[in-house]
Design a protein around this motif. Structure first.
Motif, short mmCIF file in Angstrom:
data_model
loop_
_atom_site.label_atom_id
_atom_site.label_comp_id
_atom_site.label_asym_id
_atom_site.label_seq_id
_atom_site.Cartn_x
_atom_site.Cartn_y
_atom_site.Cartn_z
N THR A 136 0.94 -1.04 -0.07
CA THR A 136 0.25 0.01 -0.06
C THR A 136 1.08 1.26 -0.20
O THR A 136 1.97 1.30 0.07
CB THR A 136 -0.97 -0.02 1.28
OG1 THR A 136 -0.08 0.02 2.40
CG2 THR A 136 -1.75 -1.16 1.27
N ARG B 169 -6.57 2.26 -7.03
CA ARG B 169 -6.36 3.49 -6.18
C ARG B 169 -7.58 3.89 -5.51
O ARG B 169 -8.81 3.67 -5.87
CB ARG B 169 -5.66 4.61 -7.39
CG ARG B 169 -4.44 4.15 -8.01
CD ARG B 169 -3.85 5.24 -8.79
NE ARG B 169 -3.55 6.33 -8.33
CZ ARG B 169 -3.11 7.51 -9.05
NH1 ARG B 169 -3.08 7.26 -10.52
NH2 ARG B 169 -2.58 8.50 -8.31
N TYR B 170 -7.35 4.79 -4.49
CA TYR B 170 -8.37 5.16 -3.55
C TYR B 170 -8.34 6.47 -3.25
O TYR B 170 -7.56 7.19 -2.48
CB TYR B 170 -8.52 4.34 -2.25
CG TYR B 170 -8.67 3.12 -2.28
CD1 TYR B 170 -9.85 2.51 -2.18
CD2 TYR B 170 -7.54 2.11 -2.50
CE1 TYR B 170 -10.12 0.92 -2.15
CE2 TYR B 170 -7.60 0.72 -2.29
CZ TYR B 170 -8.98 0.21 -2.33
OH TYR B 170 -9.27 -1.13 -2.26
N SER C 166 -7.03 0.22 -11.36
CA SER C 166 -5.90 0.90 -11.80
C SER C 166 -4.67 -0.02 -12.17
O SER C 166 -3.58 0.22 -11.55
CB SER C 166 -5.34 1.91 -11.01
OG SER C 166 -6.78 2.92 -10.53
N THR D 97 -4.07 10.12 -4.05
CA THR D 97 -5.11 8.69 -3.76
C THR D 97 -4.07 7.94 -3.12
O THR D 97 -2.96 7.91 -3.15
CB THR D 97 -5.35 8.07 -5.13
OG1 THR D 97 -3.96 7.72 -6.03
CG2 THR D 97 -6.03 8.97 -6.03
N SER D 98 -4.86 7.11 -2.30
CA SER D 98 -4.21 5.87 -1.52
C SER D 98 -4.13 5.08 -2.74
O SER D 98 -4.67 4.78 -3.81
CB SER D 98 -5.13 5.45 -0.34
OG SER D 98 -4.49 4.34 0.24
N TRP D 99 -3.36 3.77 -2.57
CA TRP D 99 -3.34 2.73 -3.62
C TRP D 99 -2.74 1.46 -2.82
O TRP D 99 -2.24 1.38 -1.84
CB TRP D 99 -2.32 3.24 -4.65
CG TRP D 99 -1.02 3.68 -4.37
CD1 TRP D 99 -0.59 4.81 -4.25
CD2 TRP D 99 0.22 2.90 -3.96
NE1 TRP D 99 0.64 4.88 -3.88
CE2 TRP D 99 1.19 3.68 -3.64
CE3 TRP D 99 0.49 1.56 -3.96
CZ2 TRP D 99 2.72 3.20 -3.54
CZ3 TRP D 99 1.63 0.96 -3.69
CH2 TRP D 99 2.81 1.71 -3.42
N LEU E 36 -0.19 -3.16 -10.04
CA LEU E 36 -0.74 -2.38 -9.29
C LEU E 36 -2.41 -2.61 -9.56
O LEU E 36 -2.68 -3.03 -10.56
CB LEU E 36 -0.69 -0.63 -9.59
CG LEU E 36 -1.46 0.29 -8.78
CD1 LEU E 36 -1.25 0.36 -7.50
CD2 LEU E 36 -1.27 1.68 -9.42
N ALA F 78 -13.15 2.56 -5.00
CA ALA F 78 -11.88 2.39 -5.52
C ALA F 78 -11.88 2.53 -7.02
O ALA F 78 -12.96 2.52 -7.49
CB ALA F 78 -11.34 0.93 -5.35
N SER G 100 -8.76 13.14 -5.22
CA SER G 100 -8.20 12.82 -6.52
C SER G 100 -8.61 13.95 -7.46
O SER G 100 -9.40 14.63 -7.26
CB SER G 100 -9.07 11.58 -6.90
OG SER G 100 -10.42 11.53 -6.97
N GLU H 156 6.26 7.53 -6.07
CA GLU H 156 5.18 7.79 -4.93
C GLU H 156 6.10 7.91 -3.78
O GLU H 156 5.86 8.88 -2.72
CB GLU H 156 4.29 6.74 -4.63
CG GLU H 156 2.98 6.87 -5.68
CD GLU H 156 2.05 7.87 -5.22
OE1 GLU H 156 1.24 7.74 -4.22
OE2 GLU H 156 2.21 9.13 -5.72
#
Length: 332
Positions: free
Chosen positions: A102, A132-133, A302, A258-260, A129, A299, A234, A316
């Motif tokens: 993450t 993405r969130y 991605s 975004t989180s991912w 991957l 979500a 986002s 990142e």
């Protein structure tokens, strides 16, 4: 006394070595060609029920249908994902132990924890991957704050009340809030809670003004009316909350956070095994049902293949390292 010719003995030994390696090589190739032939463990560095755990279980179900073997999710919470990542980094690189990496474990934690027990890039083979969130900026319904402009205006004019909550120090919500503070020059102060649930209770009770956290965890409270969704982080609106604007639209132009989450394997996992796993993740993300379930949860499907995921992870890591340094954040 052994009177055999020394040259003959060396020749025999050499022939025996060649025969042995000739036999082992096809067996190794055969073993990899039959991958997988037993259950695969997908380690999640967080407790059951969170967004990462939920994604892992959805993906595991799809992958085991594709691979023909069980994919078992194993939760190893601790140190913001570091504990689970370390276990996988030290596992046998045979493709049977994977990790749901993450943004926290692989981009933020390296800057917060001097000794994680692994290198986010070098200790792993990046498989793919997955998602993405976007994160959500939210407030209590009774606050009267409903738009991004109102939220930033309130925080600027009420510095004594400009507190924001997150699931903990170094979490995606914490770092996103710090980036909002640095970019928009808002005098916000972070309040760390032990998990997303307590952080939401903090904003609902008025202990803090706003909260930032990944969308999946907050959707139920927004839909029940316990939280007011103000903006997503986002660059584009989220299909899960299409009426909620982005910070990028009016309040903070260019803001995109975004989180991912994605799949990694221990370093030196054979390339053909990584490619098999990569293809399985790609097929999962081609499924309309899988994509619909992710989208409904907030979500963004991605997919990135291994090499591009590795480059994305590195970018990142550098981005969040800059935020950690500028905000002077420490996990200790």
């Amino acid at each position: 006394m052994n009177t055999a010719n020394p040259v003959r003995r060396k020749t025999f030994a050499a022939l025996a070595f060649v025969a042995a390696t000739t036999l082992v090589a096809p067996l190794a190739c055969l073993a990899q060609g039959n991958y997988p032939n037993r259950a695969i463990t997908l380690v999640v560095g967080y407790s059951p029920g969170g967004s990462t755990d939920k994604l892992a279980r959805l993906l595991a179900q799809s992958m085991q249908e594709d691979l023909g073997q069980s994919v078992v999710v194993e939760n190893r919470p601790g140190a913001a994902g570091n504990m689970g990542a370390q276990v996988v980094a030290q596992a046998n690189p045979d493709g049977y132990t994977l990790f749901m990496a993450t943004v926290s474990s692989h981009a933020i934690n390296p800057w917060l924890y001097p000794k994680t027990g692994f290198d986010a890039i070098q200790s792993f083979e990046h498989v793919a991957l997955v998602a993405r969130y976007p994160l959500l900026l939210a407030a209590a319904p009774g606050s009267g704050v409903k738009t991004p402009e109102q939220a930033l205006g309130f925080l600027r004019t009420h510095p004594d009340k400009a507190f924001f909550s997150s699931a903990g120090v170094g979490s995606a919500g914490h770092l996103s809030g710090e980036l909002v503070r640095l970019t928009a020059k808002v005098p916000m102060t972070h309040v760390a809670y032990k998990g997303g649930g307590p952080a939401m209770l903090g904003v609902m009770s008025g202990e803090v003004a706003v909260m930032i956290d990944p969308i999946p965890a907050m959707i139920p409270q927004v839909k029940s009316g316990k939280l007011t969704a103000i903006a997503v982080t986002s660059s584009q609106r989220s299909p899960a909350l299409p009426d909620v604007p982005t910070l990028n639209e009016h309040a903070i132009p260019g803001f995109d956070v975004t989180s991912w989450a994605g799949i990694v394997a221990p370093a030196k996992t054979p390339p053909e095994v990584v490619q098999r796993l990569e293809a399985s993740v790609a097929r999962a993300l081609e499924s309309p049902r899988f994509k619909a379930m992710l989208t409904a949860d907030g979500a963004q499907p991605s997919y990135l293949p291994g090499d591009k995921f590795r480059a994305f992870n590195e970018a990142e890591r550098q981005r969040w390292g800059d935020v950690v340094k500028r905000a002077k954040i420490s996990a200790e």
